[in-house]
Structure formats: C-alpha cells, structure tokens
Design a protein around this motif. Structure first.
Motif, PDB file in Angstrom:
ATOM      1  N   MET A  95     -23.585  -5.519  33.440  1.00 31.99           N
ATOM      2  CA  MET A  95     -24.546  -4.913  34.354  1.00 31.99           C
ATOM      3  C   MET A  95     -23.784  -4.230  35.493  1.00 31.99           C
ATOM      4  SD  MET A  95     -27.934  -6.502  36.074  1.00 31.99           S
ATOM      5  CE  MET A  95     -27.160  -7.939  36.760  1.00 31.99           C
ATOM      6  N   HIS A  96     -24.225  -3.021  35.845  1.00 29.53           N
ATOM      7  CA  HIS A  96     -23.552  -2.325  36.939  1.00 29.53           C
ATOM      8  C   HIS A  96     -24.083  -2.823  38.280  1.00 29.53           C
ATOM      9  CE1 HIS A  96     -21.667   0.786  39.300  1.00 29.53           C
ATOM     10  NE2 HIS A  96     -22.833   0.981  39.889  1.00 29.53           N
ATOM     11  N   ILE A  97     -23.196  -3.184  39.161  1.00 28.54           N
ATOM     12  CA  ILE A  97     -23.650  -3.499  40.519  1.00 28.54           C
ATOM     13  C   ILE A  97     -22.963  -2.538  41.490  1.00 28.54           C
ATOM     14  CG2 ILE A  97     -24.239  -5.949  40.217  1.00 28.54           C
ATOM     15  CD1 ILE A  97     -21.389  -6.495  41.498  1.00 28.54           C
TER      16      ILE A  97
END
Ligand code: PMP
Ligand code: GLN
Length: 381
Positions: free
Chosen positions: A1-3
């Motif tokens: 997941m991109h944060i």
C-alpha cells in the motif's frame, strides 16, 4: 500500500549507513559516536542489584523521583541553578527523544526554527515532521563559530525557537560567554524558545568551562535543556537522558511524553540515582576524553589530513581538500572499503549537503583501536 511520506527528503541516518558499511567491510569504526571501552563495573553491578531487588515495574511517568532529586542537586552544585525536581525535570529514553519531545511540545505549523549547520542529523526532520520550518544558518568555516549578525537578520515574528548545541556535534566547537550574551540580546523581548542540546556537557577540554543554559536563570526561563546519560557514563546503548525546563513548559512537555513513552527503564534509573553521587565519575570525564583526543591528534599527524581543532564532544573534524577533490561521501566510503576505517562525511549534517571536504572522526576509543585505524590511514597519499 502506498503511504504519503511525512519525511519525503529523508533517507537512512548516516550513522547507520556508515556503521553497517563498517561491519560489512570489517573496518575500524570511527564513524558513529560511541565508546569502545567498558563502562563502570560499579554501575553495571548497581543495575543488577536493582533488578534482583525487584525494581522491574514501571517507574514514575516523569522519571524515578530519587534520580530527579539527585539530578537537581547535581545541577545546583555544578551550575548554581535551583531546579524543582518535581516539576522541572523529566527522564527520557535518550537525548534524541528529549529534543524531539521539546520540539513537538512547542512547534505549530508555520513556526520558524533557527538551526545552525552542520547540525546533528535529527534536528531538521524533527522540525519538519511538526510542520515547522528550519531556518538554516551555516557556522563559520573553519572555526564553526555562530555568525550572530546573520542570526539577527533572520529572526522575525515567526521565529519560535533557536537550537544550540555545545559542545558541538560534529565539530567539537564550544560556545563562549560572549555567545551567550549575543543570544540573550537576540531573544530579549521575544517569544523565542531556546533548545539547548548539552549531551556533551562533561566532554569539554582545554580547561574551558561549559556554558550551560542552566547557569543563566533568565535564559532558562525560555529553554528546554537536553542531556544524555549515554554520553556521560559510556553507555550509549542504554538510551537514557533527561530534559530540564520551567515548570510551565515542562507541564506541556509531559503531556506529549506521557503518551509517547510514558516512563523509562526502571532498574537503570535506580542504579543511576545511586551512581550519580560519585562526582569524580563525571568531573574527570573531560580530561579522560581529552587524552584520547590528544592521542588521536598526534597519530593523525602521520596522515595527510588537516586538523580542525575540537574543544569538546567525542569528535574531531579533519579537512582533506588540499590532497583530493573527491566528495566527502565518496571518500568516507572509499576509506571504509579500501583502507578499513569508517568515518562520517560532514556534508551529512547539512540539509543541502554542503561539502567543505571534511570528515568527522570519533576518538572515544581504546588507544589500540585508534592506532589500528591510523595505521591503515597512513597509507593514504
Ligand atoms: N544530540 C547530539 C548532538 C548527539 O550527538 C547525540 C548523540 N547521540 C544526541 C543528541 C542523542 O543522544 P542519545 O543517544 O542519548 O539519544
Ligand atoms: N550521536 C552519535 C553520533 O553523532 C550517534 C547517534 C546515532 O547513531 N543516532 O555519531
């Protein structure tokens, strides 16, 4: 997941990078600042005793009361400063945390913080993660003194804090009484808070007196002063320190601290509360480490490096621009890989990586370690 990153410009700290490289290449590590000699056996025994006797549960949120009392006595004796141990001292998991907590307590988005570069590498990310803006001022090369006229020019109504660090990492520069005078005249009548990083308070040489903010009640009124037991007792891995401030500012500081760490290692606090009574342990530290500096400096004369004299801390910086044009990062990597000695490139202490062609060496090592390191470096042409 991109944060989304809160610190998009930040990589891994140079201390970890160089220590890992040192391990990988079996190099002598004069990079990251830590001693390689033993700490006090007596202090170790006191920790063991505290654990055996059952001091193994949470300590008080602000720190073991007896340790705070003894610290207040120490501060009174050393700096003639009257501190209330109930309300003005908080024990922290190290100096870095003490600094971060002070910044988080004070800073609001848009605030400006004056930082002198080269700066210990946690300062700027600590400011930025709180939504504030570092206002950078370069110390004057090569003595790394503070250009006070520039400070005056850069102070404005958004300036919330000035960070000072004496003895200074990475340069070993120390503040004088005149520096304190200049600071006083700049902050007078403003809302500026001072963050004074004094983790090297006892590591000061050449008979110079440490200019602790604790000596100056009018400045302490607007200051957080941060210390590290790791530096004083040769136990950087213990990660214990403390912060001193006013009652009102410390009240806010503890609001942040209580929900981040809550309390620190109990048996070590019990042991330190006893060991701190041994004044000689810290009063002789300056001359002990100075001997190491002098020993190291003498050895370095056989290398092509040029000394930028240190007056405190674990460190001495050396310039090399007269014999190679290589960047300091490239040279630090080359020395680790090819000559078996790890150092820290001083450009890592500048946000824009200013490269004055200077490397930082940690001399808080056994003489044989220093000899081994330099025996490799003398082959450098
Ligand atoms: N400030 C400076 C200037 C330091 O060199 C260090 C070294 N580690 C710290 C703060 C932090 O100390 P600690 O290891 O107790 O977090
Ligand atoms: N203060 C030490 C140094 O400057 C190391 C601290 C750390 O590794 N975070 O080398």
């Amino acid at each position: 997941m991109h944060i989304p990153s809160k610190l998009p410009d930040v990589g891994t700290t140079i201390f970890t990078v160089m220590s890992s490289l040192a391990v990988e290449h079996h190099a002598v590590n004069l990079g990251q600042g830590f001693p390689d000699f033993m700490m006090s056996e007596e202090l170790i025994a006191l920790v063991n005793e505290a654990m055996q006797k059952g001091s193994n549960q949470y300590a008080h949120m602000s720190g073991l009361p007896l340790l705070r009392e003894r610290l207040a006595e120490k501060v009174q004796k050393l700096y003639q400063s009257k501190i209330d141990p109930e309300t003005q001292i908080t024990i922290t998991p190290g100096g870095t945390y003490a600094i971060y907590t002070a910044l988080t307590t004070i800073l609001q988005p848009g605030d400006e913080v004056i930082v002198f570069e080269p700066a210990y590498d946690s300062y700027i990310p600590n400011i930025e993660i709180n939504g504030a803006k570092p206002v950078l001022i370069s110390l004057q090369y090569p003595d790394y003194s503070i250009p006070w006229d520039e400070v005056k020019m850069k102070v404005n109504e958004r300036t919330r804090m000035i960070m000072i660090n004496s003895p200074h990492n990475p340069t070993g520069a120390v503040l004088s009484e005149n520096d304190i005078e200049q600071l006083r005249s700049i902050v007078a009548g403003t809302k500026i808070i001072i963050l004074s990083d004094e983790v090297y308070e006892h590591l000061i040489f050449d008979g110079i007196q440490h200019q602790s903010i604790l000596r100056y009640p009018d400045l302490l009124e607007r200051s957080f002063v941060c210390f590290s037991f790791g530096k004083t007792y040769h136990c950087t891995g213990w990660k214990l320190g403390y912060c001193i401030s006013t009652t009102a500012m410390m009240k806010e500081y503890r609001k942040v601290h209580q929900f981040n760490c809550f309390s620190c290692d109990t048996p070590k606090q019990v042991a330190l509360a006893e060991y701190i009574k041994n004044e000689a342990a810290y009063l002789t530290l300056g001359s002990f480490i100075q001997q190491k500096r002098d020993f190291f400096r003498e050895l370095m004369k056989a290398t092509p490096f040029q000394c930028i004299p240190s007056h405190g801390s674990y460190f001495e910086c050396y310039s090399y621009g007269h014999f190679t044009n290589e960047s300091d990062k490239a040279l630090a990597i080359q020395l680790t890989k090819e000559y078996g000695i790890a150092t820290i490139p001083v450009s890592a202490f500048y946000k824009n990586a200013t490269d004055n062609k200077v490397l930082r060496f940690c001399f808080a090592k056994k003489e044989e370690t220093l000899e081994k390191a330099i025996s490799k470096l003398v082959h450098l042409k």
